[in-house]
Design an enzyme around this catalytic site. Structure first.
Site, short mmCIF file in Angstrom:
data_model
loop_
_atom_site.label_atom_id
_atom_site.label_comp_id
_atom_site.label_asym_id
_atom_site.label_seq_id
_atom_site.Cartn_x
_atom_site.Cartn_y
_atom_site.Cartn_z
CG HIS A 27 0.88 6.74 0.05
ND1 HIS A 27 0.05 7.83 0.24
CD2 HIS A 27 0.37 5.76 0.83
CE1 HIS A 27 -0.90 7.51 1.11
NE2 HIS A 27 -0.74 6.25 1.47
CG HIS A 53 -1.53 1.40 1.43
ND1 HIS A 53 -2.61 1.88 0.72
CD2 HIS A 53 -1.13 2.42 2.24
CE1 HIS A 53 -2.86 3.13 1.10
NE2 HIS A 53 -1.98 3.49 2.02
CD GLU A 65 -4.25 6.81 2.55
OE1 GLU A 65 -4.42 5.95 1.66
OE2 GLU A 65 -3.22 6.86 3.25
CB SER A 91 -2.82 0.27 -2.76
OG SER A 91 -3.59 0.72 -1.66
FE FE Z 1 -1.92 5.35 3.02
#
Ligand code: FE
Ligand code: PHE
Length: 297
Positions: free
Chosen positions: A157, A152, A198, A217
């Site tokens: 990110h 993730h 997010e 993700s």
């Molecule tokens: Fe995160």
């Protein structure tokens, strides 16, 4: 790592070194990472040699499942940069990735044992250091993992940290977090992180696309967030976001849509102190609610 939003709780068990483990929410689960190896700023060594062949294989399967769905769902900036992670055959070495990031946007990635406290998280971001969890999920968590793992954190990110405008937003967010801590307004700022970093969507000439790491993700939420008729998609509105609660255990009911990373950066540049005061005086909103002032996509 993060989720400033997720209300990390310092767990008093097992405090042997300078830093305490952090768990997600208020549950009974023990922390997953090895916090004894962490420095005072919560960073640690990646210990790349400790990953097993099965760990690398799991990373490759996760990577390939997501990469196959990006076209038409992820924003161009993400698709253009995801290759910077290097070969999907192995979990990337953070130091090699940091060299590339340094050249592109002066960011670096640093290893952390897992979730870290808000202040430590904000402090690292304000120094353009993105904390990435060292451990990878177990094979039985292929479809869903509660806490952020290395997949993730890296896949979700890091690609957008190659984008100069988004990279500057992340640093500003970190500095803003340190200030929000002093003002006891982290809850509001956490919502901004949640609905942008997010779970953010972006409006492009080709249609809506995802830029949020939690979506990018996720095996199922990527398509859901962009194409499902179920959730509502509302235009970015800073105060509206700060008032809106969110769900950590299911797909979101509401996504907020930006026009560009420049809009996001500019809209969050003003001093938040009066905005926090304003938001504190107004009712919180549930995730499902729709207001007359909402710009609906
Ligand atoms: Fe995160
Ligand atoms: N402008 C914000 C403040 O004054 C800082 C910030 C920038 C927060 C970008 C989030 C994102 O607190």
């Amino acid at each position: 790592m993060i989720d400033t939003a997720a209300d990390p709780v310092i767990d008093p068990r097992g405090v042997n070194s300078g830093v305490a483990p952090v768990t997600y929410g208020h549950g009974e689960r023990p922390p997953r990472g090895d916090y004894e190896q962490a420095r005072a700023d919560y960073t640690c060594e990646q210990d790349w040699g400790a990953y097993s062949a099965a760990d690398h294989e799991l990373y490759r399967r996760l990577y390939e499942r997501q990469a196959a769905q990006l076209s038409g769902l992820a924003c161009e900036e993400f698709i253009d940069a995801v290759g910077q992670l290097g070969s999907p055959a192995q979990i990337p070495r953070f130091d090699a990735l940091s060299e590339k990031l340094q050249r592109a946007t002066r960011w670096e990635v640093v290893a952390v044992p897992g979730l870290i406290p808000e202040e430590a998280f904000f402090s690292l971001l304000s120094q353009r250091r993105f904390p990435v969890t060292g451990w990878i999920r177990k094979p039985e968590e292929f479809d869903y993992v509660v806490e952020p793992d290395v997949f993730h954190d890296l896949f979700g990110h890091v690609p957008l940290l190659f984008n100069p405008m988004f990279a500057d937003y992340m640093q500003a967010y970190g500095a803003g977090g340190l200030k929000a801590s002093r003002l006891e307004s982290c809850e509001y700022l956490a919502r901004l992180y949640w609905y942008t970093v997010e779970f953010g969507l972006i409006d492009t000439p080709a249609g809506l696309r995802a830029y949020g790491a939690g979506i990018l993700s996720s095996a199922g939420e990527l398509r859901h967030s962009v194409t499902s008729r179920e959730p509502q998609r509302l235009g970015f509105d800073l105060e509206r976001i700060m008032r809106t609660r969110y769900k950590i255990d299911s797909y979101q009911s509401t996504y907020f849509v930006i026009d560009s990373f420049k809009q996001l950066f500019d809209a969050t540049a003003p001093d938040f102190e009066p905005i926090y005061e304003d938001v504190a005086g107004r009712p919180e909103l549930t995730t499902e609610v729709r207001l007359p002032s909402d710009r609906v996509f």
